[in-house]
Design a protein around this motif. Structure first.
Motif, mmCIF file in Angstrom:
data_model
loop_
_atom_site.group_PDB
_atom_site.id
_atom_site.type_symbol
_atom_site.label_atom_id
_atom_site.label_comp_id
_atom_site.label_asym_id
_atom_site.label_seq_id
_atom_site.Cartn_x
_atom_site.Cartn_y
_atom_site.Cartn_z
ATOM 1 N N SER A 30 1.029 -1.083 -0.033
ATOM 2 C CA SER A 30 -0.142 0.067 -0.004
ATOM 3 C C SER A 30 0.826 1.210 0.258
ATOM 4 N N TYR A 31 2.099 1.070 -0.176
ATOM 5 C CA TYR A 31 3.011 2.306 -0.248
ATOM 6 C C TYR A 31 3.927 2.403 -1.173
ATOM 7 N N SER A 32 4.436 3.737 -1.262
ATOM 8 C CA SER A 32 5.368 3.675 -2.401
ATOM 9 C C SER A 32 6.802 3.435 -1.818
ATOM 10 N N MET A 33 7.752 3.016 -2.692
ATOM 11 C CA MET A 33 9.034 2.599 -2.379
ATOM 12 C C MET A 33 10.153 3.359 -2.915
ATOM 13 N N GLY A 34 11.185 3.674 -2.438
ATOM 14 C CA GLY A 34 12.173 4.343 -3.056
ATOM 15 C C GLY A 34 13.633 3.980 -2.945
ATOM 16 N N TRP A 35 14.608 4.485 -3.758
ATOM 17 C CA TRP A 35 16.049 4.243 -3.529
ATOM 18 C C TRP A 35 16.699 5.513 -3.587
ATOM 19 N N PHE A 36 17.766 5.821 -2.576
ATOM 20 C CA PHE A 36 18.431 6.767 -2.282
ATOM 21 C C PHE A 36 19.989 6.305 -2.263
ATOM 22 N N ARG A 37 20.647 7.268 -2.548
ATOM 23 C CA ARG A 37 22.315 6.942 -2.391
ATOM 24 C C ARG A 37 22.966 7.934 -1.750
ATOM 25 N N GLN A 38 24.135 7.630 -1.123
ATOM 26 C CA GLN A 38 24.923 8.830 -0.201
ATOM 27 C C GLN A 38 26.331 8.134 -0.633
ATOM 28 N N ALA A 39 27.022 9.101 -1.133
ATOM 29 C CA ALA A 39 28.492 8.800 -1.530
ATOM 30 C C ALA A 39 29.480 9.262 -0.359
ATOM 31 N N PRO A 40 30.696 9.020 -0.274
ATOM 32 C CA PRO A 40 31.478 9.620 0.854
ATOM 33 C C PRO A 40 31.434 11.088 0.927
ATOM 34 N N GLY A 41 30.977 11.785 2.139
ATOM 35 C CA GLY A 41 31.299 13.483 2.231
ATOM 36 C C GLY A 41 30.354 13.918 1.513
ATOM 37 N N LYS A 42 29.314 13.217 1.008
ATOM 38 C CA LYS A 42 27.957 14.012 0.577
ATOM 39 C C LYS A 42 26.784 13.489 1.344
ATOM 40 N N GLU A 43 25.790 14.523 0.756
ATOM 41 C CA GLU A 43 24.308 13.869 1.397
ATOM 42 C C GLU A 43 23.712 13.093 0.664
ATOM 43 N N ARG A 44 22.755 12.580 1.389
ATOM 44 C CA ARG A 44 21.984 11.245 0.653
ATOM 45 C C ARG A 44 21.219 11.893 -0.157
ATOM 46 N N GLU A 45 21.073 11.206 -1.483
ATOM 47 C CA GLU A 45 20.324 12.018 -2.555
ATOM 48 C C GLU A 45 19.332 10.968 -3.180
ATOM 49 N N PHE A 46 18.271 11.626 -3.731
ATOM 50 C CA PHE A 46 17.374 10.775 -4.442
ATOM 51 C C PHE A 46 17.715 9.902 -5.755
ATOM 52 N N VAL A 47 17.183 8.635 -5.931
ATOM 53 C CA VAL A 47 17.619 7.940 -6.828
ATOM 54 C C VAL A 47 16.314 7.486 -7.826
ATOM 55 N N ALA A 48 15.332 7.045 -7.167
ATOM 56 C CA ALA A 48 14.203 6.657 -7.951
ATOM 57 C C ALA A 48 13.048 6.172 -6.880
ATOM 58 N N THR A 49 11.876 6.229 -7.658
ATOM 59 C CA THR A 49 10.804 5.822 -6.607
ATOM 60 C C THR A 49 9.549 5.170 -7.471
ATOM 61 N N ILE A 50 8.691 4.376 -6.869
ATOM 62 C CA ILE A 50 7.795 3.709 -7.451
ATOM 63 C C ILE A 50 6.537 3.880 -6.652
ATOM 64 N N SER A 51 5.412 3.934 -7.207
ATOM 65 C CA SER A 51 4.170 3.972 -6.499
ATOM 66 C C SER A 51 3.726 2.552 -6.052
ATOM 67 N N TRP A 52 2.743 2.576 -5.368
ATOM 68 C CA TRP A 52 2.539 1.392 -4.627
ATOM 69 C C TRP A 52 2.063 0.100 -5.623
ATOM 70 N N ILE A 53 1.258 0.826 -6.729
ATOM 71 C CA ILE A 53 0.682 -0.208 -7.473
ATOM 72 C C ILE A 53 1.858 -0.573 -8.654
ATOM 73 N N GLY A 54 2.868 0.314 -8.861
ATOM 74 C CA GLY A 54 4.129 0.120 -9.434
ATOM 75 C C GLY A 54 3.623 0.888 -11.095
ATOM 76 N N GLY A 55 2.739 1.728 -10.939
ATOM 77 C CA GLY A 55 2.497 2.163 -12.337
ATOM 78 C C GLY A 55 3.201 3.664 -12.501
#
Length: 123
Positions: A30-55
């Protein structure tokens, strides 16, 4: 809800990896999912997200056309297929669950986080 990410590793530039994030607990479907990444010395940044049904999916400009996010609700798992990897993709990758509001690119908008998996791309 607990999120467990895996699939990271060391790969040469131009190679591919697939990350997985398994969710335990109720509500995954029932909820969206996402991926973030964090490189050394940098802030965590958004990569991708997908809605709960995947559309519906959104990607950071830096990964658009190279990364694909998908989910299998029957397995309570979200994936990140990463192709044409570059050294600048090197980071710890985190999965996130249950975004609140429309600011999916903002780390403070997410309720649940996995422990992270290291991706290293050599040149």
């Amino acid at each position: 809800v607990q999120l467990q990410a895996c699939g990271g590793g060391l790969v040469q530039a131009g190679g591919s990896l697939r990350l997985s994030c398994a969710a335990s607990g109720r509500g995954f479907r029932s909820y969206s999912m996402g991926w973030f990444r964090q490189a050394p010395g940098k802030e965590r940044e958004f990569v991708a997200t997908i809605s709960w049904i995947g559309g519906t999916t959104y990607y950071a400009d830096s990964v658009k056309g190279r990364f694909t996010i998908s989910r299998d609700n029957a397995k309570n798992t979200v994936y990140l297929q990463m192709n044409s990897l570059k050294p600048e993709d090197t980071a710890v990758y985190y999965c996130a669950g249950a975004v609140v509001g429309g600011r999916y690119y903002d780390t403070s908008s997410w309720n649940y986080w996995g422990q992270g998996t290291q991706v290293t791309v050599s040149s």
